[in-house]
Design a protein around this motif. Structure first.
Motif, PDB file in Angstrom:
ATOM      1  N   ASP A 269       0.865  -1.178   0.000  1.00 43.01           N
ATOM      2  CA  ASP A 269       0.000   0.000   0.000  1.00 43.01           C
ATOM      3  C   ASP A 269       0.902   1.229   0.000  1.00 43.01           C
ATOM      4  OD1 ASP A 269      -2.056   1.820   0.357  1.00 43.01           O
ATOM      5  OD2 ASP A 269      -2.201   1.470   2.518  1.00 43.01           O
ATOM      6  N   MET A 270       1.434   1.534  -1.159  1.00 43.96           N
ATOM      7  CA  MET A 270       2.501   2.538  -1.267  1.00 43.96           C
ATOM      8  C   MET A 270       2.049   3.958  -0.974  1.00 43.96           C
ATOM      9  SD  MET A 270       1.364   1.046  -4.131  1.00 43.96           S
ATOM     10  CE  MET A 270       0.175   1.546  -5.366  1.00 43.96           C
ATOM     11  N   ALA A 271       0.733   4.216  -1.068  1.00 41.27           N
ATOM     12  CA  ALA A 271       0.271   5.578  -0.798  1.00 41.27           C
ATOM     13  C   ALA A 271      -0.426   5.691   0.567  1.00 41.27           C
ATOM     14  CB  ALA A 271      -0.663   6.039  -1.903  1.00 41.27           C
ATOM     15  N   GLY A 272      -0.663   4.548   1.205  1.00 43.05           N
ATOM     16  CA  GLY A 272      -1.355   4.612   2.498  1.00 43.05           C
ATOM     17  C   GLY A 272      -2.853   4.781   2.335  1.00 43.05           C
ATOM     18  N   LEU A 273      -3.417   4.037   1.387  1.00 42.06           N
ATOM     19  CA  LEU A 273      -4.857   4.173   1.092  1.00 42.06           C
ATOM     20  C   LEU A 273      -5.686   3.061   1.697  1.00 42.06           C
ATOM     21  CD1 LEU A 273      -4.456   5.079  -2.696  1.00 42.06           C
ATOM     22  CD2 LEU A 273      -4.814   6.649  -0.776  1.00 42.06           C
ATOM     23  N   LEU A 274      -5.021   2.020   2.187  1.00 42.49           N
ATOM     24  CA  LEU A 274      -5.740   0.845   2.702  1.00 42.49           C
ATOM     25  C   LEU A 274      -6.299   1.165   4.085  1.00 42.49           C
ATOM     26  CD1 LEU A 274      -6.444  -2.202   2.289  1.00 42.49           C
ATOM     27  CD2 LEU A 274      -4.281  -2.729   3.431  1.00 42.49           C
ATOM     28  N   ARG A 275      -7.628   1.242   4.163  1.00 37.84           N
ATOM     29  CA  ARG A 275      -8.271   1.616   5.418  1.00 37.84           C
ATOM     30  C   ARG A 275      -8.499   0.365   6.264  1.00 37.84           C
ATOM     31  NH1 ARG A 275     -12.463   6.048   2.713  1.00 37.84           N
ATOM     32  NH2 ARG A 275     -11.049   6.551   0.990  1.00 37.84           N
ATOM     33  N   PRO A 276      -8.716   0.552   7.568  1.00 40.29           N
ATOM     34  CA  PRO A 276      -8.789  -0.615   8.450  1.00 40.29           C
ATOM     35  C   PRO A 276      -9.790  -1.686   8.003  1.00 40.29           C
ATOM     36  CG  PRO A 276      -8.615   1.389   9.753  1.00 40.29           C
ATOM     37  CD  PRO A 276      -8.748   1.821   8.319  1.00 40.29           C
ATOM     38  N   ALA A 277     -11.004  -1.285   7.685  1.00 40.91           N
ATOM     39  CA  ALA A 277     -12.017  -2.293   7.333  1.00 40.91           C
ATOM     40  C   ALA A 277     -11.645  -3.031   6.044  1.00 40.91           C
ATOM     41  CB  ALA A 277     -13.387  -1.626   7.204  1.00 40.91           C
ATOM     42  N   ALA A 278     -11.060  -2.292   5.103  1.00 42.20           N
ATOM     43  CA  ALA A 278     -10.638  -2.920   3.850  1.00 42.20           C
ATOM     44  C   ALA A 278      -9.485  -3.888   4.116  1.00 42.20           C
ATOM     45  CB  ALA A 278     -10.225  -1.862   2.842  1.00 42.20           C
ATOM     46  N   ALA A 279      -8.575  -3.490   5.008  1.00 45.67           N
ATOM     47  CA  ALA A 279      -7.446  -4.364   5.345  1.00 45.67           C
ATOM     48  C   ALA A 279      -7.956  -5.676   5.932  1.00 45.67           C
ATOM     49  CB  ALA A 279      -6.516  -3.660   6.328  1.00 45.67           C
TER      50      ALA A 279
ATOM     51  N   HIS B 200      -5.540  12.301  -4.239  1.00 42.47           N
ATOM     52  CA  HIS B 200      -4.519  12.256  -5.307  1.00 42.47           C
ATOM     53  C   HIS B 200      -3.784  10.923  -5.380  1.00 42.47           C
ATOM     54  CE1 HIS B 200      -1.454  13.038  -2.262  1.00 42.47           C
ATOM     55  NE2 HIS B 200      -1.940  14.242  -1.981  1.00 42.47           N
ATOM     56  N   GLU B 201      -3.754  10.163  -4.277  1.00 42.65           N
ATOM     57  CA  GLU B 201      -3.167   8.814  -4.271  1.00 42.65           C
ATOM     58  C   GLU B 201      -1.669   8.799  -4.607  1.00 42.65           C
ATOM     59  OE1 GLU B 201      -5.673   6.643  -7.019  1.00 42.65           O
ATOM     60  OE2 GLU B 201      -7.216   6.330  -5.503  1.00 42.65           O
ATOM     61  N   ILE B 202      -0.950   9.850  -4.251  1.00 39.33           N
ATOM     62  CA  ILE B 202       0.495   9.900  -4.537  1.00 39.33           C
ATOM     63  C   ILE B 202       1.236   9.024  -3.525  1.00 39.33           C
ATOM     64  CG2 ILE B 202       2.521  11.402  -4.746  1.00 39.33           C
ATOM     65  CD1 ILE B 202       0.639  13.731  -5.373  1.00 39.33           C
ATOM     66  N   PRO B 203       2.067   8.085  -3.995  1.00 45.78           N
ATOM     67  CA  PRO B 203       2.808   7.237  -3.060  1.00 45.78           C
ATOM     68  C   PRO B 203       3.713   8.048  -2.127  1.00 45.78           C
ATOM     69  CG  PRO B 203       3.150   6.516  -5.344  1.00 45.78           C
ATOM     70  CD  PRO B 203       2.341   7.773  -5.402  1.00 45.78           C
ATOM     71  N   GLY B 204       3.960   7.507  -0.940  1.00 46.25           N
ATOM     72  CA  GLY B 204       4.730   8.210   0.082  1.00 46.25           C
ATOM     73  C   GLY B 204       6.071   8.725  -0.409  1.00 46.25           C
TER      74      GLY B 204
ATOM     75  N   LEU C  89       5.514  11.583  -2.874  1.00 43.91           N
ATOM     76  CA  LEU C  89       4.919  12.814  -2.339  1.00 43.91           C
ATOM     77  C   LEU C  89       6.004  13.754  -1.808  1.00 43.91           C
ATOM     78  CD1 LEU C  89       2.361  14.399  -1.776  1.00 43.91           C
ATOM     79  CD2 LEU C  89       2.095  13.147   0.371  1.00 43.91           C
ATOM     80  N   SER C  90       6.956  13.184  -1.056  1.00 44.59           N
ATOM     81  CA  SER C  90       8.014  14.024  -0.511  1.00 44.59           C
ATOM     82  C   SER C  90       8.925  14.527  -1.635  1.00 44.59           C
ATOM     83  CB  SER C  90       8.812  13.271   0.547  1.00 44.59           C
ATOM     84  OG  SER C  90       9.185  12.006   0.079  1.00 44.59           O
ATOM     85  N   ASN C  91       9.175  13.646  -2.599  1.00 44.23           N
ATOM     86  CA  ASN C  91      10.043  13.991  -3.716  1.00 44.23           C
ATOM     87  C   ASN C  91       9.433  15.079  -4.600  1.00 44.23           C
ATOM     88  OD1 ASN C  91      12.574  13.100  -4.471  1.00 44.23           O
ATOM     89  ND2 ASN C  91      11.738  12.153  -6.315  1.00 44.23           N
TER      90      ASN C  91
END
Ligand code: 3PY
Ligand code: ZN
Length: 620
Positions: free
Chosen positions: A281-291, A400-404, A407-409
């Motif tokens: 989950d490279m952008a941190g989009l996976l929410r608890p219930a989905a996980a 936007h779903e930008i991977p972590g 995003l910093s880059n």
């Protein structure tokens, strides 16, 4: 100096100079080699001192002083010995069978890739090795290599990534070392022939990688198959294969990235020979219930262990890890708290504390996990110039779903392009670009394609709707054209038409030369050092040249303390340089002259007490 030492030598003065003169006095030669190395390093230090590419030094204490004290007892055997005993299949079975949640520490790779532009140098990583090895032998693995680290080492750090791997292997003999491998793109941005993948995997396994996390930026299993085959063929390394998670699986309006989509993908991954199944989950989009749903479904359907990787961009991902743990997840990724949170992984101490004294206790000592935090905090402060500027979590990632890592880059790239104040516009354009390109799984290199297009369109002040209608009127970045011509494989949602046809119309698509020459082919089957050098050149021709030039000019920069390396010499300070065990130089700064008419400054240094003027061009 060398010459002085010869001139002062009694035999030399007496004229007893045979050809064996130097042979009998190896220390003289050694002194000269050290002096050469010292001069080269001094050149770097003087240049940094004058031009201050990273600003002023603000951290005066040595991070190494923050490392926990260790007793002399040997480190306990860990996951690495277990892997050697059980082999990859048995290792995976044991992982699936254990109650304890297995933990991967990403501090050595993804955490600093996602927070500090991947800039943490080998010496600062290796320095933490013995403490991790001693205090955290229960770790499943330390993720320490691959991803962007390979490119950045050559391009920016004057380091050979292979040296980092072998040094880490020595420093961490009991814990599995894990790397991130971008499928057919290995550690690069475009696909390479299978021969390159095979050579890369074999050399990485021989140098120290135990667990290969393999993914493809479009979730195309065909693009991962060569790497999976190569890892399995080593017979000793683990093939952990990732499905990349995007969007929101529980959204009733989601028609593409659904639970069925992930389960079908997982089936192909299992059929391709994975030992471990990873959710990336490279952008941190996976929410608890989905996980919980996803982990439960994967573990019901397959008997592989499931390893969850996420980024804490919106700030809620500890909840996701805990939901996954309740659903039976076998392993999770975290980073040392000092390098955790926001675009990095959730905090190791938070996870270990949350599970302590429960049936799924990680087995890691909370005190030991915390004992490493002051070191990483001190290291992070030294690398402050590379902080992304993201002050806290951001929920905008759900849009936007930008991977972590990106995003910093991207924030840094935006600043460099003078668009720093318009970052929200870039985020919005990223969303628009992604829709235009067909709602992609966004992770290196597909994320780079979307990011390149977004920056390009913001730079042009373009209306994305017009671009979507009339791409033939616009200049389009090479990476986007390459993607649209199928260079990275086929996207899960199919091609966006008629956009794609219009965009490619009349454009000459440079077909990349993926054939290897007979010479390169032979070199990839040669000795280890030749294989490494050939891979560097094939994967990153430009950065490898930069690296070689750096070595010629400055020597081995990795011996420099990071504060010296980044900020140069400080007046009134003695800078100790350990060239190798027991061979030390002391450098200090006396004065810096005004620039002459050609813009050159003379930096008056001393090296081991002797005056050494160094001429430096003032570029500031
Ligand atoms: C990489 O490919 O470097 C990544 O970290 C992707 O998440
Ligand atoms: Zn990641």
């Amino acid at each position: 100096s060398f010459l002085q030492a010869v001139l002062d030598d009694a035999d030399f003065i007496a004229g007893n100079v045979a050809t064996s003169f130097i042979d009998e006095r190896p220390e003289l030669l050694k002194a000269r080699v050290s002096a050469d190395r010292g001069t080269k390093l001094l050149t770097w230090l003087a240049e940094v001192t004058v031009n201050k590419p990273n600003g002023e030094l603000t951290v005066h204490s040595d991070p190494a002083a923050k490392l926990p004290e260790l007793d002399d007892a040997a480190a306990r055997p860990g996951s690495r010995q277990r892997l050697q005993e059980l082999g990859p299949e048995g290792f995976a079975k044991a992982l699936r069978a254990q109650d304890a949640v297995a933990v991967t520490d990403t501090t050595f790779r993804d955490a600093h890739q996602s927070l500090l532009a991947t800039r943490v140098r080998t010496r600062d990583l290796v320095a933490a090795g013995p403490a991790v090895s001693k205090l955290l032998p229960e770790l499943l693995s330390v993720e320490a290599w691959g991803g962007a680290t390979y490119d950045v080492a050559l391009r920016f750090l004057g380091e050979d990534p292979w040296n980092r791997l072998s040094a880490l292997r020595k420093a961490l003999p009991n814990v599995c070392l894990q790397m991130l491998l971008r499928g057919r793109n290995t550690v690069g941005y475009t696909p390479y022939p299978e021969e390159v993948t095979v050579a890369f995997v074999n050399e990485a396994a021989a140098t120290g990688i135990d667990i290969f996390r393999i993914f493809d930026a479009l979730n195309d299993v065909n693009q991962m198959a060569p790497a999976i085959r190569a890892v399995r063929k080593t017979g000793t390394a683990v093939a952990e294969v990732a499905l990349c998670y995007t969007a929101d699986m529980l959204d009733p309006d989601e028609t593409l990235y659904t639970l069925d989509y992930y389960l079908e993908l997982a089936q192909k991954i299992v059929d391709a020979g994975a030992h471990i199944l990873a959710i990336k989950d490279m952008a941190g989009l996976l929410r608890p219930a989905a996980a919980a749903r996803l982990v439960t479904a994967l573990r019901e359907r397959f008997d592989l262990p499931v390893h969850l990787h996420t980024h804490d961009t919106a700030g809620g991902q500890l909840a996701t890890l805990l939901a996954a743990v309740d659903a039976g997840v076998d392993a999770v990724d975290v980073a040392s708290a000092s390098l955790a949170g926001t675009t990095s992984q959730p905090s190791a101490s938070a996870l270990v504390a949350a599970l302590a004294h429960t049936p799924r206790d990680t087995g890691l000592s909370l005190a030991n996990v915390c004992a490493l935090e002051p070191y990483w905090e001190a290291v992070r402060r030294v690398y402050a110039p590379f902080e992304s500027g993201l002050p806290g979590p951001t929920g905008r990632v759900y849009q936007h779903e930008i991977p972590g890592g990106q995003l910093s880059n991207l924030r840094q790239q935006a600043m460099a392009l003078g668009l720093g104040e318009r970052f929200e516009a870039i985020e919005d354009m990223y969303t628009a670009a992604d829709r235009i390109l067909g709602r992609l799984v966004k992770v290196t290199p597909s994320s780079k394609v979307v990011g390149d297009l977004a920056l390009h369109l913001v730079g042009l002040n373009a209306d994305p709707a017009d671009f979507n209608e009339n791409p033939q009127k616009y200049d389009i970045p090479d990476s986007v054209i390459g993607f649209l011509s199928g260079e990275l494989g086929d996207p899960p949602g199919g091609w966006p038409e008629p956009f794609r046809t219009k965009a490619l119309q009349g454009r000459t698509v440079k077909v990349r030369d993926v054939e290897l020459s007979a010479e390169d082919s032979a070199a990839l089957k040669s000795d280890s050092r030749t294989v490494q050098q050939t891979l560097n050149r094939l994967l990153f021709a430009g950065p490898t040249k930069d690296y070689q030039k750096s070595v010629e000019t400055y020597g081995n920069l990795s011996v420099l303390d990071t504060r010296d390396y980044l900020f140069g010499l400080q007046r009134g300070a003695e800078h100790e340089i350990e060239l190798e065990k027991g061979v030390r130089l002391i450098a200090s700064l006396e004065a810096v002259s005004e620039p002459d008419e050609k813009g050159m400054r003379t930096v008056m240094c001393t090296l081991n007490g002797q005056s050494r003027p160094v001429m430096v061009r003032d570029r500031s």
